[in-house]
Design an enzyme around this catalytic site. Structure first.
Site, PDB file in Angstrom:
ATOM      1  N   CYS A   1      32.721 -43.042 -41.044  1.00 25.24           N
ATOM      2  CA  CYS A   1      32.483 -44.262 -41.809  1.00 25.24           C
ATOM      3  C   CYS A   1      31.170 -44.126 -42.550  1.00 25.24           C
ATOM      4  O   CYS A   1      30.246 -43.471 -42.081  1.00 25.24           O
ATOM      5  CB  CYS A   1      32.446 -45.413 -40.807  1.00 25.24           C
ATOM      6  SG  CYS A   1      31.995 -46.994 -41.486  1.00 25.24           S
TER       7      CYS A   1
ATOM      8  N   HIS B   1      31.871 -44.449 -34.582  1.00 34.76           N
ATOM      9  CA  HIS B   1      32.162 -45.743 -33.946  1.00 34.76           C
ATOM     10  C   HIS B   1      33.576 -46.218 -34.269  1.00 34.76           C
ATOM     11  O   HIS B   1      33.864 -47.402 -34.137  1.00 34.76           O
ATOM     12  CB  HIS B   1      31.140 -46.774 -34.427  1.00 34.76           C
ATOM     13  CG  HIS B   1      31.165 -46.962 -35.905  1.00 34.76           C
ATOM     14  ND1 HIS B   1      30.437 -46.157 -36.760  1.00 34.76           N
ATOM     15  CD2 HIS B   1      31.866 -47.805 -36.680  1.00 34.76           C
ATOM     16  CE1 HIS B   1      30.689 -46.520 -38.004  1.00 34.76           C
ATOM     17  NE2 HIS B   1      31.568 -47.519 -37.985  1.00 34.76           N
TER      18      HIS B   1
END
Lengths: 363, 367
Positions: free
Chosen positions: A38, A59
């Site tokens: 990300c 994450h």
């Protein structure tokens, strides 16, 4: 186990051998099967921060439960799960008022006096958002995972836990876009594309994607944008207004980049009564400038945190949408990596050559 | 110049066709040439004299409220539809079938279908004469909401937009239908079938539809229903509750819509709801009939609400849905029969819903 460790100053991550602690009462160990890469992982290296170093980034994972603490009843070893960084305690003020995405998470993290979740010998290794998915295993609080059905592929599932829920949730929960409304999405990266899909699923009449990359705009069309505005070719405010009903602007806009000037644009393209929702992460020192008169037309500017999610409710629903063919995830994954290619995966985010990259672990 | 209109003199006697002079439109009014007019369940109620909402005027009532047409004559000063699109004589339009004063307490709240001021008895022989859609013409008072029809849409999907389709849509909007929600529809007539398709276009997760006619349930599936319950097969309320719970991880439905007008369905509908769910009464229940529920069943945040017709802003949404779903959702299958105006009594006979062998979903009159 192997993990990619970030040691600060914007240096490349190094693959290191680290140890995972045993799960405490409400914790689980999850074997990572796939994790998204990300832009907010990349920010830490891009902005060369030294927060909580040494630290395992990542994450946005999906995986398989390997071990559970003695009080865990929600999952058992072998269950497929998505880990979400919005772990909720379930009993703070925000959780009690139905906004678990705003939980301060202090009760789902380990306390200072507890042993570290991850260590290398005597060295404590921190994990981003108490997840740290650029690692073969994760030690997580049970309130940070959602059980998913066995038929759901892990790579697609991984994207749901952060990028997709952030974009779709901003549309479906934070702004609650209604059928027949008009929507502009600034930024057609992973989060923006998820917002576009959310707007399509909610029945928006017009979905205008704004970006500076023709490739991303093409992808946006593929995933549901009805119109595109190439902001590299002219003023995007004029571009969006010209496409809108009576040139008056749109009902909802979303900023999925985190650039103050773009947040200002997202606000400026609203018609009276419209709502702009900021999803993108800007740097702390940034400020935006607004024309206050526009607020008097009952325009609203708001932020969205992780798509105002209740991920244990939302993600099984998103999985239904994927399996029904209404939420397109295969089309979002344009590159796959091994863990030892994690630094390349960051480069690809920075040079914008990837829609969503996913690290897939050897099983 | 005269035009024809269907008039009901008193309930349960055959309707007659009468001729009236076609008026010139006042400034900003429109005379519409009717292309087709749908026969709606509430027309049947009116014919039977069973409705609580309408009174019967002395000269009889001009029938019909659903349908579409083309602009026959534009009143002075009117050159655009309600969205500002240029409007000329000959253009196809859908008008709001909700007649409202636009200045009372409810109208100013945007709730035009609750307007108590506008005369609603559609009296025959009184200016402007063409106050029902079962006629050659229909008169729209000044500044009445009208929407130009996109060229891409065929007439075959337009007859039901301004009544059945608008009604179920605003019911779904009021009940907050949307992604993540499960909707149960009681009845797969025109309303239930349209509600199926619209709920899907609004992004709901599941549509469970209940009826006893297999052809209607098949059409519901083609329109997007995820589950069908035939009440001849799933014959008890308990069995239907079990089925709905099974489809919703034990919770029940977020929205149940009653689309038949049978007061006994309310009790079952409330039981089918998940905590926090909404029961929406849309079917027109004959005057004097009552429902019995256990108020305690509502305590976990369940709501009961009614929804009558729609707010005019719903019509552009529907024209958009019809456009974007072309080739994907078979809306044209909703209308299964058409009759010339003179055969209005035959049409009413054929659509009378007590006949269980019926294969008609919706009928239209073509003047």
């Amino acid at each position: 186990m192997k993990a990619a460790v970030y040691r600060g100053d914007g240096r490349a991550m190094t693959i290191e051998e680290v140890e995972v602690d045993r799960p405490m009462a409400h914790e689980v160990i999850v074997r990572t099967v796939a994790t998204g890469v990300c832009h907010s992982d990349v920010h830490h290296v891009e902005w060369a921060d030294n927060i909580d170093i040494p630290r395992i980034l990542g994450h946005e994972p999906a995986g398989i439960v390997e071990a559970v603490g003695e009080l865990v009843t929600y999952v058992k070893p072998g269950d497929h799960v998505i880990a979400c960084l919005s772990a909720f305690c379930g009993s703070c003020e925000y959780c009690l008022r139905g906004q678990p995405n705003l939980c301060d998470k202090s009760r789902t993290a380990r306390r200072k006096e507890d042993p570290p979740r991850i260590a290398r010998g005597s060295e404590r290794i921190n994990t981003l958002a108490n997840v740290g998915s650029f690692a073969e295993k994760m030690l997580l609080h049970e309130n940070g995972i959602v059980r998913i059905r066995d038929g759901m592929p892990f790579e697609q599932a991984a994207l749901l836990g952060c990028g997709v829920i952030t974009g779709m949730g901003a549309v479906l929960r934070t702004a609650a876009v209604k059928a027949n409304s008009t929507v502009a999405v600034f930024g057609a990266g992973g989060v923006g594309l998820s917002a576009i899909q959310g707007a399509r699923i909610a029945g928006a009449r017009q979905i205008i994607a704004v970006d500076v990359s023709e490739t991303k705009l093409q992808k946006a069309r593929e995933l549901g944008a009805t119109h595109v505005v190439d902001a590299s070719l002219g003023d995007p405010i004029e571009g969006v207004r010209a496409l809108s009903w009576d040139d008056g602007g749109v009902d909802y806009s979303f900023e999925a980049i985190g650039i103050p000037a773009v947040i200002e644009q997202a606000f400026e393209v609203l018609r009276p009564g419209g709502t702009a929702t900021v999803i993108g992460i800007a740097r702390d020192e940034e400020r935006v400038s607004l024309n206050p008169r526009l607020l008097l037309g009952e325009r609203k500017l708001q932020g969205s945190s992780m798509g105002s999610n209740r991920f244990r409710v939302d993600l099984p629903h998103y999985i239904d949408l994927y399996l029904q063919g209404r939420l397109l995830l295969d089309e979002m994954i344009t590159r796959r990596y091994r863990l030892d290619e994690v630094n390349e995966s960051f480069d690809a985010v920075l040079d914008r050559s990837v829609t969503r990259g996913v690290i897939v672990f050897d099983q | 110049m005269n035009g024809r209109a269907v008039v009901l003199k008193q309930p349960q006697v055959p309707m007659t066709i009468e001729e009236f002079p076609v008026p010139d439109p006042e400034p900003a009014a429109i005379v519409v040439r009717i292309t087709q007019a749908g026969v709606c369940g509430s027309d049947l109620h009116t014919w039977r004299g069973a409705t609580a909402l309408q009174s019967m005027p002395a000269n009889g009532r001009v029938m019909g409220h659903e349908g579409n047409g083309v602009v026959f004559k534009l009143g002075a000063g009117l050159s655009a539809d309600s969205l500002g699109q240029p409007l000329r004589e000959g253009d196809r339009i859908v008008h709001s079938a909700v007649m409202a004063c636009h200045r009372c307490h409810y109208c100013l709240r945007g709730e035009f279908s609750w307007c108590a001021t506008y005369p609603s008895n559609r009296e025959a022989g009184v200016f402007p004469f063409f106050v029902g859609t079962f006629a050659d013409y229909y008169y729209l008072p000044p500044h009445h909401p009208v929407f130009k029809v996109p060229d891409a849409l065929p007439d075959s999907v337009l007859s039901f937009v301004n009544c059945a389709m608008g009604t179920v849509t605003d019911g779904l909007i009021r009940a907050e239908a949307g992604p993540g929600k499960t909707v149960v529809l009681q009845g797969a007539g025109g309303l239930g079938l349209l509600a199926t398709a619209i709920a899907c276009e609004m992004g709901v997760d599941q549509v469970i539809i209940v009826d006893r006619l297999p052809k209607r349930l098949e059409l519901a599936t083609a329109l997007g229903a995820t589950h069908t319950l035939n009440i001849d097969e799933v014959a008890t309320a308990e069995a239907r509750l079990e089925a709905v719970r099974q489809y919703t991880q034990g919770r029940g439905a977020d929205i149940v819509m009653e689309l038949v007008g049978n007061p006994h369905l309310m009790e079952e509908g409330i039981n089918l709801l998940a905590s926090g769910g909404t029961f929406v009464q849309i079917g027109a229940v004959p005057a004097g009939q009552t429902a019995t529920i256990s108020p305690g069943a509502l305590l976990k945040g369940k709501r009961i609400m009614g929804s009558l017709m729609y707010r005019p802003r719903v019509i552009p949404l529907l024209l958009d849905i019809l456009q974007r779903s072309q080739g994907r959702v078979p809306f044209e299958r909703l209308v299964s029969r058409s009759y010339p105006l003179e055969q209005v009594n035959q049409a009413f006979h054929d659509v009378e819903w007590h006949d269980q062998t019926i294969d008609i979903t919706r009928a239209v009159l073509v003047p």
